[in-house]
Every structure is written in C-alpha cells, then in structure tokens.
Design a protein around this motif. Structure first.
Motif, PDB file in Angstrom:
ATOM      1  N   ASP A  37      40.359  63.832 -67.328  1.00 16.93           N
ATOM      2  CA  ASP A  37      40.514  63.635 -65.882  1.00 16.93           C
ATOM      3  C   ASP A  37      40.646  62.136 -65.604  1.00 16.93           C
ATOM      4  N   MET A  38      41.880  61.677 -65.429  1.00 18.92           N
ATOM      5  CA  MET A  38      42.123  60.250 -65.228  1.00 18.92           C
ATOM      6  C   MET A  38      41.541  59.760 -63.902  1.00 18.92           C
ATOM      7  N   ASP A  39      41.529  60.605 -62.894  1.00 21.11           N
ATOM      8  CA  ASP A  39      40.939  60.204 -61.609  1.00 21.11           C
ATOM      9  C   ASP A  39      39.442  59.936 -61.769  1.00 21.11           C
ATOM     10  N   PHE A  40      38.777  60.767 -62.574  1.00 25.32           N
ATOM     11  CA  PHE A  40      37.350  60.561 -62.809  1.00 25.32           C
ATOM     12  C   PHE A  40      37.124  59.263 -63.573  1.00 25.32           C
ATOM     13  N   ILE A  41      37.912  59.026 -64.620  1.00 30.15           N
ATOM     14  CA  ILE A  41      37.770  57.801 -65.409  1.00 30.15           C
ATOM     15  C   ILE A  41      37.958  56.579 -64.518  1.00 30.15           C
ATOM     16  N   GLN A  42      38.979  56.623 -63.650  1.00 32.43           N
ATOM     17  CA  GLN A  42      39.223  55.493 -62.758  1.00 32.43           C
ATOM     18  C   GLN A  42      38.081  55.318 -61.759  1.00 32.43           C
ATOM     19  N   SER A  43      37.518  56.432 -61.276  1.00 36.63           N
ATOM     20  CA  SER A  43      36.406  56.325 -60.323  1.00 36.63           C
ATOM     21  C   SER A  43      35.178  55.688 -60.968  1.00 36.63           C
TER      22      SER A  43
END
Length: 365
Positions: A37-43
């Motif tokens: 989950d790239m959105d999670f990593i970025q968050s």
C-alpha cells in the motif's frame, strides 16, 4: 562503511547522506504476495518528514518515495524491494562554518577518528535524515505484521520534565486519533498542549530539549525471540539505540522495577478462559517478554532521546588541529526530536517483530 544493514531474515540495508542526491533502503526477505500500500507508506513518511510545524525543523522535504524493484501489480514479488527518497531541500552552505570545527556532542570528531574523512554537510550518514529510509521499510514491515494481527502504537510520553499519564490499557485506535490531532504526538490532549508551549519556548531561546517515547505492541503471539543472545528485548533495545539521539531504553517495569521486591514485581499467571490460547497475567511488569521470548501479553517499552546537539548559542569547542575554537549553530534544526521520532520508533519495532516472526517459523515442526 560496515553496519548499514539490520535484521536476519527480514533484512534492510539503508544508503545515502543528508545532503546527497537521495536516501534509500533495500528490503530483502519480504514474503511474496504482500499487498504494498503505497499510500500507507507515504503517510508514514509524512509523519517523520521535516517542516511539519513550528516545533520541528523548517527544512522542506516532501519525502516522496519511489519503488525501484520488488513490487509488481501492487504486490511484493519475494525479491529485494528497493525504495528511493530524493533529497530536495539541502542547504549545504549552512554548514560552511564547521568544515574544520567539531560541533559539541555531534559525531564530527569520532568520524574523523574512525575514517579520516567526514561529510560536514549535516553530518552525512550520522544525520537523522537517514531514518526516513527506516520508516519506509518499517511501513512494509507493518503491512506484513497487520496480516498477523499485530499492532504497534507509540506516542510522546514526556518532554523535559513534563510527563503524560500512563495510557496502557486504552483503546489504540482512540489513542491514535488523539495523537494525530496534535503536533507533539502525545496521546493525552492536556499534556500535549503543555509540551507544545514548552518546546516552542525552548525554540525561541535558541535551545533544545529531550524527551521520551512510549510504545505498546498488541497482538504479538507467544514465542518470538531467542533465549540467549537474540532475546526479543535485546533486539528491540539494539533497534531503538540505533536511532539518532537515543540515550536510553527500558521495557516493562524498566529501571523502576529495580526498586521493587520480587513479591511486588512477579506477574501472576491467570487460568485460561475456556479454549482461549491467550496467556494472561494479573500485572505486566515483564513488558510482554519472559526469558527473551514474547509471552502473548502487550509488549511495552520506552525510549529516551537526548536534547538535539545543535543549539543557537556560542559554544567553546576545538578544531581539527585540536586548537580552541568557538561555534554557533546555524541552519534548520529540531528544538525537540520526539514528535518526529514517534514513527521511527514504531518502524524499528516493526522491523524487529517481522524478522523475529519469520525466524520463529523454523523453531518448531
């Protein structure tokens, strides 16, 4: 330089410098088919990045992560995952004053002593900028642990002498919401406001202050960790002490436990309820770890951070020739590191547990 890798089966290697082109991490041993989950990593990276508020450094980095390998159609492939985070806002000129002068309580002198060369621009590899790579890797470890039902929560428990109340036993989702609603990342609102005012006053004085971060790990099964050298708390201790500015680690009752008698400190096991496989004790002074192995109770520990070494005051020091000199901090620095370090503590805990979880797979038939 040796010592850039961490973990055995779930293993990371970080690279890059504070004022280089980029920083990054290679993750080896992540199982295949994990949803990345790239959105999670970025968050997660957004929680650590600089320039978040008036009580953090004003360096502006988006910390936008790029996947170079190991992910296909949103899933891990089982091959090394390479993540890259470009540096965007270096101001190397801010460090021109300490090319040949050693900053007090920094790694300047010891780098010269060890390597005979050092990058004076922000400290090179000794800069906390490197920890962004750990947070990116830790986010993937968290995604893996989520499948195992393991949750990790950390928050700021003290700044200077300001202490938050003990919040163990509270609902983690509620604590997380409160933590993310204030810039100091303390899960007690009243204490958070006091901390913020104090850090801001210290910043205005051109000074810095330290603090502590507490961490709770829920859902960890019994059996993780080794009984001798690779005890679970030993691996957690090494992980935490490898974070920049960390000066102390304690788990369970910690140093306060040394003041108790055995009759006060022993955690009494409770009878199992029905078919439950969960191990429970009346108290948790052990911090969820017995004999170096997780016992199924919540794992609890605290991490102490020293005050940031760069202060905006003249200080006496020496130069590379050993001559008396004077230096004053310049540039953009945190008055207190703990608000941005919360996610770093969680990331390192996740990396330890992911590694120990995989290692435990070979412990029993």
């Amino acid at each position: 330089m040796a010592g850039n890798s961490f973990g055995q089966l779930f293993r990371i290697t970080t690279f890059g410098e504070s004022h280089g082109v980029a920083i990054g991490v290679i993750i080896d041993g992540c199982p295949a088919q994990l949803d990345i989950d790239m959105d999670f990593i970025q968050s997660e990276l957004d929680k650590r990045k600089p320039g978040q508020s008036k009580i953090t450094t004003q360096r502006k980095e988006s910390d936008t992560v790029q996947v170079l390998s190991g992910v296909f159609e949103g899933k891990s492939t089982g091959t090394p995952i390479a993540l890259l985070i470009p540096n965007e806002d270096q101001r190397s000129k801010d460090y021109g004053h300490n090319v040949d002068v050693y900053r007090p309580s920094h790694a300047d002198y010891v780098y010269d002593a060890k390597y005979g060369i050092r990058d004076h621009r922000g400290g090179g590899r000794s800069s906390a900028r490197e920890t962004a790579a750990r947070v990116a890797a830790g986010a993937i470890a968290k995604l893996f642990l989520k499948h195992q039902g393991i949750e990790i929560f950390a928050h700021v428990t003290s700044v200077g002498t300001i202490e938050a109340p003990n919040l163990e036993g509270n609902d983690l989702s509620a604590l997380l919401q409160i933590r993310e609603e204030n810039i100091v990342r303390c899960a007690d609102p009243a204490t958070a406001n006091e901390m913020i005012e104090f850090i801001d006053s210290v910043r205005k004085d051109g000074d810095t202050v330290g603090g502590k971060i507490g961490c709770i790990i829920k859902g960890c099964p019994a059996g993780l960790g080794e009984p001798v050298f690779d005890k679970l708390h030993a691996d957690l201790g090494k992980a935490m002490l490898s974070i920049n500015a960390v000066h102390g680690f304690e788990y369970g009752s910690g140093f306060a436990g040394s003041e108790l008698r055995g009759s006060q400190h022993n955690d009494i096991p409770q009878p199992k309820v029905a078919d439950s496989k969960v191990f429970k004790t009346t108290t948790n002074y052990a911090g969820g770890i017995l004999g170096g192995i997780s016992n199924g109770m919540d794992i609890t520990f605290k991490v102490a951070f020293k005050p940031v070494a760069t202060i905006m005051h003249n200080q006496q020091t020496i130069n590379a020739a050993g001559e008396a000199s004077e230096i004053k901090g310049k540039g953009r620095h945190d008055p207190c590191v703990v608000p941005r370090a919360v996610v770093i503590v969680e990331a390192m805990a996740a990396l330890v547990l992911a590694d120990q979880f995989l290692r435990n797979k070979v412990s029993i038939i």
